[in-house]
Design a protein around this motif. Sequence first.
Motif, PDB file in Angstrom:
ATOM      1  N   ILE A 107       0.713  -1.286   0.045  1.00 11.40           N
ATOM      2  CA  ILE A 107       0.018  -0.012   0.027  1.00 11.40           C
ATOM      3  C   ILE A 107       0.846   1.209  -0.124  1.00 11.40           C
ATOM      4  O   ILE A 107       0.791   2.301  -0.510  1.00 11.40           O
ATOM      5  CB  ILE A 107      -0.965  -0.036   1.119  1.00 11.40           C
ATOM      6  CG1 ILE A 107      -2.100  -1.094   1.370  1.00 11.40           C
ATOM      7  CG2 ILE A 107      -1.659   1.354   1.295  1.00 11.40           C
ATOM      8  CD1 ILE A 107      -2.823  -1.222   2.423  1.00 11.40           C
TER       9      ILE A 107
ATOM     10  N   MET B 189       1.647   4.430  -3.002  1.00  9.35           N
ATOM     11  CA  MET B 189       1.234   5.965  -2.391  1.00  9.35           C
ATOM     12  C   MET B 189       2.284   6.695  -2.525  1.00  9.35           C
ATOM     13  O   MET B 189       2.351   7.893  -3.074  1.00  9.35           O
ATOM     14  CB  MET B 189       0.862   5.634  -1.102  1.00  9.35           C
ATOM     15  CG  MET B 189      -0.704   5.164  -1.094  1.00  9.35           C
ATOM     16  SD  MET B 189      -1.274   5.027   0.891  1.00  9.35           S
ATOM     17  CE  MET B 189      -1.188   6.657   1.312  1.00  9.35           C
TER      18      MET B 189
ATOM     19  N   TRP C 149      -4.639   4.736  -1.511  1.00 13.90           N
ATOM     20  CA  TRP C 149      -4.666   3.245  -0.782  1.00 13.90           C
ATOM     21  C   TRP C 149      -5.585   2.337  -1.284  1.00 13.90           C
ATOM     22  O   TRP C 149      -5.202   1.156  -1.135  1.00 13.90           O
ATOM     23  CB  TRP C 149      -4.595   3.751   0.814  1.00 13.90           C
ATOM     24  CG  TRP C 149      -5.850   4.232   1.303  1.00 13.90           C
ATOM     25  CD1 TRP C 149      -6.311   5.416   1.583  1.00 13.90           C
ATOM     26  CD2 TRP C 149      -6.873   3.572   1.802  1.00 13.90           C
ATOM     27  NE1 TRP C 149      -7.280   5.625   1.933  1.00 13.90           N
ATOM     28  CE2 TRP C 149      -7.872   4.365   2.192  1.00 13.90           C
ATOM     29  CE3 TRP C 149      -7.162   2.152   1.804  1.00 13.90           C
ATOM     30  CZ2 TRP C 149      -9.083   3.960   2.713  1.00 13.90           C
ATOM     31  CZ3 TRP C 149      -8.451   1.573   2.346  1.00 13.90           C
ATOM     32  CH2 TRP C 149      -9.271   2.354   2.964  1.00 13.90           C
TER      33      TRP C 149
END
Length: 149
Positions: free
Chosen positions: A114, A118, A125
């Motif tokens: 995740i 990002m 996310w």
Amino acid sequence: MPGYKAHLAGGAAVSGGALGGLLYCDIISASPLTLAALFSVALLATMFPDTDTESKGQNLFYAIMATVDVVLILNKEYEWAALLGLFAMLPALGKHRGWTHSWWAMLIVPLPLILLPMAFYHTPWEASMPFYLAAVTGYGTHLVLDALF
């Protein structure tokens, strides 16, 4: 303690069942390539806890990681290749059935799935969450099988 074949079979059954159930209930809709990627992430995560000891599972896991790393390098994705190499080395920092066999590691180890998209691509996310959940599912299956057997 189950071997790598049992872990892969358990991971495939649980992860495949979860993906099938999510598709059947229209909770997710994904391309066949994305589904294959989710299933692959779950199976790799199923083997990850045993990468801290010499085993056939470790050999298979690292053969796959080395192949992915070479593909990343050939595609000039050097940052991703370096990160994969770094994270692949982490199990060597502990003893067998140490931190890699903990419930907290099951939640923390997959977090780069995740956090890195990002950071590098400003990916929301939510877009990476299915991959995180696939990894947690596979990892958790390993821990449950070890606890049962």
